[in-house]
Design a protein around this motif. Structure first.
Motif, mmCIF file in Angstrom:
data_model
loop_
_atom_site.group_PDB
_atom_site.id
_atom_site.type_symbol
_atom_site.label_atom_id
_atom_site.label_comp_id
_atom_site.label_asym_id
_atom_site.label_seq_id
_atom_site.Cartn_x
_atom_site.Cartn_y
_atom_site.Cartn_z
ATOM 1 N N MET A 1 0.851 -1.187 0.000
ATOM 2 C CA MET A 1 0.000 0.000 0.000
ATOM 3 C C MET A 1 0.888 1.238 0.000
ATOM 4 S SD MET A 1 -2.902 1.176 2.748
ATOM 5 C CE MET A 1 -4.261 0.379 1.932
ATOM 6 N N LYS A 2 0.506 2.201 -0.841
ATOM 7 C CA LYS A 2 1.260 3.457 -0.934
ATOM 8 C C LYS A 2 0.320 4.643 -0.739
ATOM 9 C CE LYS A 2 5.055 2.128 -3.892
ATOM 10 N NZ LYS A 2 5.821 2.453 -5.097
ATOM 11 N N PHE A 3 0.857 5.687 -0.098
ATOM 12 C CA PHE A 3 0.163 6.972 0.027
ATOM 13 C C PHE A 3 0.915 7.986 -0.818
ATOM 14 C CE2 PHE A 3 0.097 6.098 4.881
ATOM 15 C CZ PHE A 3 -0.880 5.138 4.761
ATOM 16 N N ALA A 4 0.177 8.869 -1.463
ATOM 17 C CA ALA A 4 0.756 10.104 -1.974
ATOM 18 C C ALA A 4 0.519 11.136 -0.875
ATOM 19 C CB ALA A 4 0.078 10.532 -3.265
ATOM 20 N N ILE A 5 1.512 11.939 -0.574
ATOM 21 C CA ILE A 5 1.407 12.941 0.487
ATOM 22 C C ILE A 5 1.828 14.282 -0.090
ATOM 23 C CG2 ILE A 5 2.126 13.614 2.804
ATOM 24 C CD1 ILE A 5 2.960 10.665 3.249
ATOM 25 N N CYS A 6 0.945 15.280 0.041
ATOM 26 C CA CYS A 6 1.315 16.607 -0.448
ATOM 27 C C CYS A 6 0.687 17.685 0.421
ATOM 28 C CB CYS A 6 0.960 16.796 -1.914
ATOM 29 S SG CYS A 6 -0.775 16.860 -2.308
ATOM 30 N N SER A 7 1.245 18.874 0.273
ATOM 31 C CA SER A 7 0.817 20.005 1.077
ATOM 32 C C SER A 7 1.067 21.300 0.312
ATOM 33 C CB SER A 7 1.608 20.033 2.390
ATOM 34 O OG SER A 7 1.104 21.024 3.259
ATOM 35 N N GLU A 24 -0.672 8.446 -9.399
ATOM 36 C CA GLU A 24 -1.608 7.382 -9.725
ATOM 37 C C GLU A 24 -1.285 6.035 -9.094
ATOM 38 O OE1 GLU A 24 -2.240 7.119 -13.915
ATOM 39 O OE2 GLU A 24 -3.282 9.040 -13.999
ATOM 40 N N GLU A 25 -0.024 5.773 -8.805
ATOM 41 C CA GLU A 25 0.322 4.483 -8.212
ATOM 42 C C GLU A 25 -0.076 4.392 -6.734
ATOM 43 O OE1 GLU A 25 4.722 3.931 -7.045
ATOM 44 O OE2 GLU A 25 4.765 5.373 -8.710
ATOM 45 N N ALA A 26 -0.458 5.496 -6.127
ATOM 46 C CA ALA A 26 -0.820 5.517 -4.702
ATOM 47 C C ALA A 26 -2.244 5.000 -4.492
ATOM 48 C CB ALA A 26 -0.691 6.927 -4.145
ATOM 49 N N ASP A 27 -2.451 4.371 -3.349
ATOM 50 C CA ASP A 27 -3.767 3.850 -2.967
ATOM 51 C C ASP A 27 -4.634 4.920 -2.322
ATOM 52 O OD1 ASP A 27 -3.326 0.960 -3.622
ATOM 53 O OD2 ASP A 27 -1.687 1.278 -2.196
ATOM 54 N N SER A 28 -3.998 5.946 -1.775
ATOM 55 C CA SER A 28 -4.727 7.066 -1.187
ATOM 56 C C SER A 28 -3.821 8.287 -1.197
ATOM 57 C CB SER A 28 -5.225 6.750 0.225
ATOM 58 O OG SER A 28 -4.149 6.503 1.088
ATOM 59 N N LEU A 29 -4.449 9.441 -1.012
ATOM 60 C CA LEU A 29 -3.751 10.724 -1.019
ATOM 61 C C LEU A 29 -4.020 11.433 0.295
ATOM 62 C CD1 LEU A 29 -2.305 13.185 -2.297
ATOM 63 C CD2 LEU A 29 -4.403 13.665 -3.543
ATOM 64 N N LEU A 30 -2.956 11.845 0.959
ATOM 65 C CA LEU A 30 -3.056 12.629 2.187
ATOM 66 C C LEU A 30 -2.706 14.066 1.826
ATOM 67 C CD1 LEU A 30 -1.140 10.266 4.665
ATOM 68 C CD2 LEU A 30 -3.529 10.148 3.924
ATOM 69 N N ARG A 50 -8.935 7.691 -6.055
ATOM 70 C CA ARG A 50 -8.961 6.882 -4.828
ATOM 71 C C ARG A 50 -9.133 7.791 -3.613
ATOM 72 N NH1 ARG A 50 -6.259 5.256 -8.685
ATOM 73 N NH2 ARG A 50 -4.241 6.130 -8.221
ATOM 74 N N PRO A 51 -9.199 7.241 -2.401
ATOM 75 C CA PRO A 51 -9.482 8.081 -1.226
ATOM 76 C C PRO A 51 -8.499 9.240 -1.051
ATOM 77 C CG PRO A 51 -9.687 5.766 -0.654
ATOM 78 C CD PRO A 51 -9.112 5.809 -2.039
ATOM 79 N N ILE A 52 -9.074 10.401 -0.775
ATOM 80 C CA ILE A 52 -8.307 11.609 -0.466
ATOM 81 C C ILE A 52 -8.696 12.053 0.930
ATOM 82 C CG2 ILE A 52 -7.830 14.012 -1.070
ATOM 83 C CD1 ILE A 52 -8.631 13.321 -3.973
ATOM 84 N N HIS A 53 -7.703 12.177 1.810
ATOM 85 C CA HIS A 53 -7.916 12.655 3.181
ATOM 86 C C HIS A 53 -7.325 14.055 3.280
ATOM 87 C CE1 HIS A 53 -9.236 8.749 4.639
ATOM 88 N NE2 HIS A 53 -8.330 8.237 3.821
ATOM 89 N N VAL A 76 -13.534 11.964 -1.213
ATOM 90 C CA VAL A 76 -12.845 13.028 -0.485
ATOM 91 C C VAL A 76 -13.415 13.120 0.926
ATOM 92 C CG1 VAL A 76 -12.366 15.512 -0.368
ATOM 93 C CG2 VAL A 76 -12.386 14.345 -2.585
ATOM 94 N N THR A 77 -12.537 13.044 1.917
ATOM 95 C CA THR A 77 -12.934 13.182 3.314
ATOM 96 C C THR A 77 -12.233 14.390 3.909
ATOM 97 O OG1 THR A 77 -13.173 10.782 3.521
ATOM 98 C CG2 THR A 77 -13.037 12.055 5.568
#
Length: 167
Positions: A1-7, A24-30, A50-53, A76-77
């Protein structure tokens, strides 16, 4: 499982457009705050399926319109000021501010604590907790970057978004 993380996109829609296909390879985005405008949230939601937190940043001023736009997307949450997540058996906290993130990491209640705000890439271990800032996607104060986090092996890859308009 991978997350993309950005700010800290700060409405740099050009950098975001370059980053989204690479996520795109990430399972979710933080997302750690500072879209600025609701159209930037929409762009992210339309470009990552995919899920975005999301946690709020200090420059996310029109929370009513951001919330209205986010409600159009089931994936999107909006977590408010802080997110406390269980993902892949790991406890993850998200917040925009470094001082709050550092206190969360020091509590030893999380495997990973992510933050943004100061636009500075940072990776540190505090006890058993990883404290992480991917840096800014905006590309104003430094490189336009996001990170991919591999949950299986605990590694981060910072990915620079190359764009003439991203700076």
């Amino acid at each position: 499982m991978k997350f993309a993380i950005c700010s800290d996109v700060h409405d740099n829609v050009w950098a975001l457009a370059k980053a989204l296909p690479q996520m795109e390879e990430a399972d979710s985005l933080l997302f750690l705050g500072d879209f600025c405008s609701p159209f930037t949230l929409v762009q992210m939601a339309e470009g990552f399926s995919r899920p975005i937190h999301v946690v709020w940043g200090n420059n996310d001023g029109d929370k009513w319109l951001l919330t209205t736009q986010a409600s159009r997307f089931d994936h999107v949450t909006l977590h408010g000021e802080m997110a406390d997540l269980q993902i892949g058996g790991k406890r993850v906290a998200m917040n925009h501010y470094p001082n709050i993130a550092r206190a969360l990491a020091a509590s030893d209640s999380y495997d990973l604590v992510c933050y943004g705000h100061d636009h500075l890439a940072h990776d540190e271990r505090i006890g058993s907790t990883r404290l992480f800032n991917p840096g800014e996607l905006m590309g104003r104060l430094g490189a336009s970057v996001f990170a991919l986090y591999d949950l299986a092996d605990g590694t981060f890859d910072r990915i620079e978004v190359l764009s003439d308009q991203a700076r």
